[in-house]
Motif scaffolding. Structure first.
Motif, PDB file in Angstrom:
ATOM      1  N   ILE A  99      35.460   7.488  21.380  1.00  0.00           N
ATOM      2  CA  ILE A  99      36.308   6.499  20.721  1.00  0.00           C
ATOM      3  C   ILE A  99      35.826   5.090  21.054  1.00  0.00           C
ATOM      4  O   ILE A  99      35.790   4.206  20.183  1.00  0.00           O
ATOM      5  N   GLY A 100      35.410   4.882  22.310  1.00  0.00           N
ATOM      6  CA  GLY A 100      34.861   3.583  22.699  1.00  0.00           C
ATOM      7  C   GLY A 100      33.616   3.247  21.898  1.00  0.00           C
ATOM      8  O   GLY A 100      33.446   2.121  21.408  1.00  0.00           O
ATOM      9  N   ALA A 101      32.716   4.234  21.755  1.00  0.00           N
ATOM     10  CA  ALA A 101      31.503   4.027  20.959  1.00  0.00           C
ATOM     11  C   ALA A 101      31.857   3.807  19.491  1.00  0.00           C
ATOM     12  O   ALA A 101      31.287   2.938  18.818  1.00  0.00           O
ATOM     13  N   GLY A 102      32.813   4.595  19.016  1.00  0.00           N
ATOM     14  CA  GLY A 102      33.243   4.481  17.618  1.00  0.00           C
ATOM     15  C   GLY A 102      33.823   3.122  17.306  1.00  0.00           C
ATOM     16  O   GLY A 102      33.614   2.562  16.220  1.00  0.00           O
ATOM     17  N   LYS A 103      34.550   2.569  18.275  1.00  0.00           N
ATOM     18  CA  LYS A 103      35.159   1.247  18.088  1.00  0.00           C
ATOM     19  C   LYS A 103      34.076   0.180  17.903  1.00  0.00           C
ATOM     20  O   LYS A 103      34.186  -0.688  17.038  1.00  0.00           O
ATOM     21  N   GLU A 104      33.021   0.269  18.722  1.00  0.00           N
ATOM     22  CA  GLU A 104      31.913  -0.696  18.610  1.00  0.00           C
ATOM     23  C   GLU A 104      31.272  -0.623  17.222  1.00  0.00           C
ATOM     24  O   GLU A 104      30.970  -1.644  16.597  1.00  0.00           O
ATOM     25  N   ILE A 105      31.043   0.600  16.756  1.00  0.00           N
ATOM     26  CA  ILE A 105      30.403   0.782  15.447  1.00  0.00           C
ATOM     27  C   ILE A 105      31.330   0.325  14.322  1.00  0.00           C
ATOM     28  O   ILE A 105      30.917  -0.391  13.397  1.00  0.00           O
ATOM     29  N   ALA A 106      32.607   0.726  14.409  1.00  0.00           N
ATOM     30  CA  ALA A 106      33.572   0.404  13.346  1.00  0.00           C
ATOM     31  C   ALA A 106      33.741  -1.096  13.170  1.00  0.00           C
ATOM     32  O   ALA A 106      33.871  -1.594  12.044  1.00  0.00           O
ATOM     33  N   LYS A 143      31.525  -3.302  13.547  1.00  0.00           N
ATOM     34  CA  LYS A 143      30.335  -3.857  12.904  1.00  0.00           C
ATOM     35  C   LYS A 143      30.227  -3.460  11.433  1.00  0.00           C
ATOM     36  O   LYS A 143      29.698  -4.223  10.616  1.00  0.00           O
ATOM     37  N   ILE A 144      30.718  -2.269  11.082  1.00  0.00           N
ATOM     38  CA  ILE A 144      30.593  -1.825   9.696  1.00  0.00           C
ATOM     39  C   ILE A 144      31.874  -2.041   8.895  1.00  0.00           C
ATOM     40  O   ILE A 144      31.935  -1.714   7.709  1.00  0.00           O
ATOM     41  N   GLY A 145      32.894  -2.597   9.556  1.00  0.00           N
ATOM     42  CA  GLY A 145      34.135  -2.909   8.846  1.00  0.00           C
ATOM     43  C   GLY A 145      35.010  -1.706   8.552  1.00  0.00           C
ATOM     44  O   GLY A 145      35.644  -1.635   7.496  1.00  0.00           O
ATOM     45  N   GLY A 146      35.062  -0.750   9.487  1.00  0.00           N
ATOM     46  CA  GLY A 146      35.878   0.436   9.291  1.00  0.00           C
ATOM     47  C   GLY A 146      36.865   0.647  10.424  1.00  0.00           C
ATOM     48  O   GLY A 146      37.120  -0.241  11.228  1.00  0.00           O
ATOM     49  N   THR A 147      37.420   1.834  10.491  1.00  0.00           N
ATOM     50  CA  THR A 147      38.369   2.190  11.539  1.00  0.00           C
ATOM     51  C   THR A 147      37.848   3.415  12.292  1.00  0.00           C
ATOM     52  O   THR A 147      36.907   4.084  11.853  1.00  0.00           O
ATOM     53  N   VAL A 148      38.474   3.696  13.426  1.00  0.00           N
ATOM     54  CA  VAL A 148      38.108   4.866  14.226  1.00  0.00           C
ATOM     55  C   VAL A 148      39.167   5.945  14.044  1.00  0.00           C
ATOM     56  O   VAL A 148      40.355   5.706  14.285  1.00  0.00           O
ATOM     57  N   GLU A 149      38.725   7.118  13.626  1.00  0.00           N
ATOM     58  CA  GLU A 149      39.619   8.254  13.445  1.00  0.00           C
ATOM     59  C   GLU A 149      39.087   9.427  14.266  1.00  0.00           C
ATOM     60  O   GLU A 149      37.883   9.505  14.538  1.00  0.00           O
ATOM     61  N   THR A 150      39.981  10.310  14.674  1.00  0.00           N
ATOM     62  CA  THR A 150      39.592  11.417  15.552  1.00  0.00           C
ATOM     63  C   THR A 150      40.126  12.736  15.018  1.00  0.00           C
ATOM     64  O   THR A 150      41.245  12.801  14.503  1.00  0.00           O
ATOM     65  N   VAL A 151      39.318  13.771  15.149  1.00  0.00           N
ATOM     66  CA  VAL A 151      39.744  15.126  14.802  1.00  0.00           C
ATOM     67  C   VAL A 151      40.068  15.872  16.097  1.00  0.00           C
ATOM     68  O   VAL A 151      39.252  15.911  17.022  1.00  0.00           O
ATOM     69  N   LEU A 152      41.254  16.447  16.147  1.00  0.00           N
ATOM     70  CA  LEU A 152      41.712  17.215  17.306  1.00  0.00           C
ATOM     71  C   LEU A 152      42.006  18.633  16.850  1.00  0.00           C
ATOM     72  O   LEU A 152      42.905  18.859  16.038  1.00  0.00           O
ATOM     73  N   LYS A 195      47.541  10.414  23.501  1.00  0.00           N
ATOM     74  CA  LYS A 195      46.544   9.860  24.425  1.00  0.00           C
ATOM     75  C   LYS A 195      45.327   9.332  23.680  1.00  0.00           C
ATOM     76  O   LYS A 195      44.707   8.352  24.089  1.00  0.00           O
ATOM     77  N   LEU A 196      44.969   9.986  22.590  1.00  0.00           N
ATOM     78  CA  LEU A 196      43.838   9.515  21.782  1.00  0.00           C
ATOM     79  C   LEU A 196      44.173   8.172  21.143  1.00  0.00           C
ATOM     80  O   LEU A 196      43.314   7.296  21.026  1.00  0.00           O
ATOM     81  N   GLY A 197      45.427   8.005  20.773  1.00  0.00           N
ATOM     82  CA  GLY A 197      45.884   6.725  20.240  1.00  0.00           C
ATOM     83  C   GLY A 197      45.827   5.639  21.297  1.00  0.00           C
ATOM     84  O   GLY A 197      45.383   4.517  21.035  1.00  0.00           O
ATOM     85  N   HIS A 198      46.262   5.959  22.504  1.00  0.00           N
ATOM     86  CA  HIS A 198      46.210   4.989  23.607  1.00  0.00           C
ATOM     87  C   HIS A 198      44.772   4.575  23.930  1.00  0.00           C
ATOM     88  O   HIS A 198      44.529   3.481  24.438  1.00  0.00           O
ATOM     89  N   ALA A 199      43.815   5.466  23.608  1.00  0.00           N
ATOM     90  CA  ALA A 199      42.403   5.190  23.881  1.00  0.00           C
ATOM     91  C   ALA A 199      41.740   4.387  22.770  1.00  0.00           C
ATOM     92  O   ALA A 199      40.585   3.978  22.914  1.00  0.00           O
ATOM     93  N   GLY A 200      42.451   4.190  21.656  1.00  0.00           N
ATOM     94  CA  GLY A 200      41.887   3.361  20.589  1.00  0.00           C
ATOM     95  C   GLY A 200      41.721   4.029  19.248  1.00  0.00           C
ATOM     96  O   GLY A 200      41.328   3.377  18.268  1.00  0.00           O
ATOM     97  N   ALA A 201      41.994   5.341  19.145  1.00  0.00           N
ATOM     98  CA  ALA A 201      41.909   6.004  17.840  1.00  0.00           C
ATOM     99  C   ALA A 201      43.047   5.503  16.951  1.00  0.00           C
ATOM    100  O   ALA A 201      44.200   5.467  17.372  1.00  0.00           O
ATOM    101  N   GLN A 202      42.697   5.109  15.729  1.00  0.00           N
ATOM    102  CA  GLN A 202      43.717   4.576  14.826  1.00  0.00           C
ATOM    103  C   GLN A 202      44.399   5.662  14.003  1.00  0.00           C
ATOM    104  O   GLN A 202      45.518   5.485  13.535  1.00  0.00           O
ATOM    105  N   LYS A 203      43.687   6.794  13.839  1.00  0.00           N
ATOM    106  CA  LYS A 203      44.289   7.937  13.153  1.00  0.00           C
ATOM    107  C   LYS A 203      43.768   9.211  13.792  1.00  0.00           C
ATOM    108  O   LYS A 203      42.587   9.287  14.181  1.00  0.00           O
ATOM    109  N   VAL A 204      44.631  10.186  13.927  1.00  0.00           N
ATOM    110  CA  VAL A 204      44.234  11.478  14.510  1.00  0.00           C
ATOM    111  C   VAL A 204      44.592  12.589  13.536  1.00  0.00           C
ATOM    112  O   VAL A 204      45.751  12.707  13.115  1.00  0.00           O
TER     113      VAL A 204
END
Length: 324
Positions: A23-30, A32-41, A52-61
């Motif tokens: 999620i940390g890596a995804g945030k850096e990329i997002a 720069k490319i103008g997107g959001t970070v989403e996670t599959v659980l 917890k994934l939300g607390h870590a920075g995931a905007q959608k799970v």
């Protein structure tokens, strides 16, 4: 413009460290490319981990729950992720280069009909908002830079390469439950048997203490176990001592063992054959202890001690105890 999709890992009802690093890596990329970070659980009865994934920075799970997915399955996970990918069309998919991720990455990329960069150690975003991924090749002798022709850009990231964002309980993820049929699963994990309860996982440890033939015998690994306990570290080993039966294979670091990237790697009595260096040379700080001043390990070490490890390690333990 596009979103970044990360794949969460969990074990025994707890999210693994690499999930937060992605999620940390995804945030850096997002950013720069103008997107959001989403996670599959994916799993069974795992929805409670989404917060917890939300607390870590995931905007959608996206939560996929199914009894057939209670244990990891390459076929089941690939089906679930490819179905979600078809629906949300991410620009990037990030997977941890863990045992699970190494099994999943190639199958997922092939199913999606795209390329993949595995075991990556750095990611850049070029002027066209495309990824440029760095990954070691040929036992670490070469660093290749990989570019992608189409989306999604599938990348597996070496654990401990990117930092997780600080936990922020004020952040909330939008949680969406996704109904996915896992399809035909021909190979199933029935049970996971852990050999040593409480043993720290090598690939996720911030500190690794590793021993080689310089320890002279399996009984002397006790000294490294004690040092590791002081440093809250995992214990690793070179292939030579694993082949000799001194220590379990799951503690082997190297080309035919595990690849680690801790903040601190202490190599005691390890000469530094290229096969071993391939598994630990991306460590942030490397400390080598060896009485052979010409040992190859010193060529990549940040700090080197040319002396008998049986004198140095006890002194190191004493100093750490004083500091505590």
């Amino acid at each position: 413009m596009g979103n970044v999709l990360t794949i969460a890992e969990h074990r025994k009802g707890e999210l693994r460290k690499v999930s937060f690093e992605l999620i940390g890596a995804g945030k850096e990329i997002a950013e720069k490319i103008g997107g959001t970070v989403e996670t599959v659980l994916i799993g069974s009865n795992v929805e409670g981990l989404a917060e917890k994934l939300g607390h870590a920075g995931a905007q959608k799970v996206y939560v996929v729950e199914h009894d057939e997915l209670a244990q990891y399955s390459a076929e089941g996970y690939t089906k679930a992720i490819s179905d979600i990918t078809a629906q949300v069309k991410p620009a990037v998919i990030l997977i941890g280069a863990s045992a699970l991720g190494k099994d999943l990455t190639g199958r997922l990329a092939a199913t999606l009909g795209v390329g993949a960069a595995s075991d990556s150690t750095a990611i850049e975003v070029d002027a066209d908002n495309r990824l440029l991924v760095t990954r070691p090749m040929y036992a670490g002798r070469v660093l290749a830079k990989i570019a992608f022709n189409n989306d999604p850009q599938v990348v597996s990231i070496r654990p401990n390469t990117f930092k997780a964002l600080p936990e922020d309980t004020s952040l909330k993820a939008d949680v969406e439950k996704v109904a996915v049929e896992p399809g035909t699963i021909r190979a199933k994990v029935k049970e996971i048997i852990e050999k040593a309860a409480g043993k720290k996982e090598l690939t996720e440890a911030d500190v690794v203490v590793a021993g080689g033939r310089g320890l002279k015998g399996p009984e002397n690994f006790k000294m490294l176990d004690e040092l590791a306990e002081q440093l809250d570290a995992a214990v690793g080993a070179s292939r030579a001592v694993v082949d000799a039966g001194w220590i379990e294979h799951d503690q082997q670091v190297g080309q035919t063992g595990k690849v680690v990237s801790p903040k601190l790697y202490i190599a005691a009595g390890i000469s530094g054959a290229i096969q071993h260096l391939a598994g630990m040379m991306s460590s942030k700080v490397i400390v080598a202890i060896n009485k052979d001043a010409d040992a190859p390990i010193f060529k990549i070490a940040d700090y080197g001690v040319v002396d008998d490890l049986f004198k140095v390690v006890p002194l190191l333990k004493d100093e750490i105890e004083k500091m505590k």
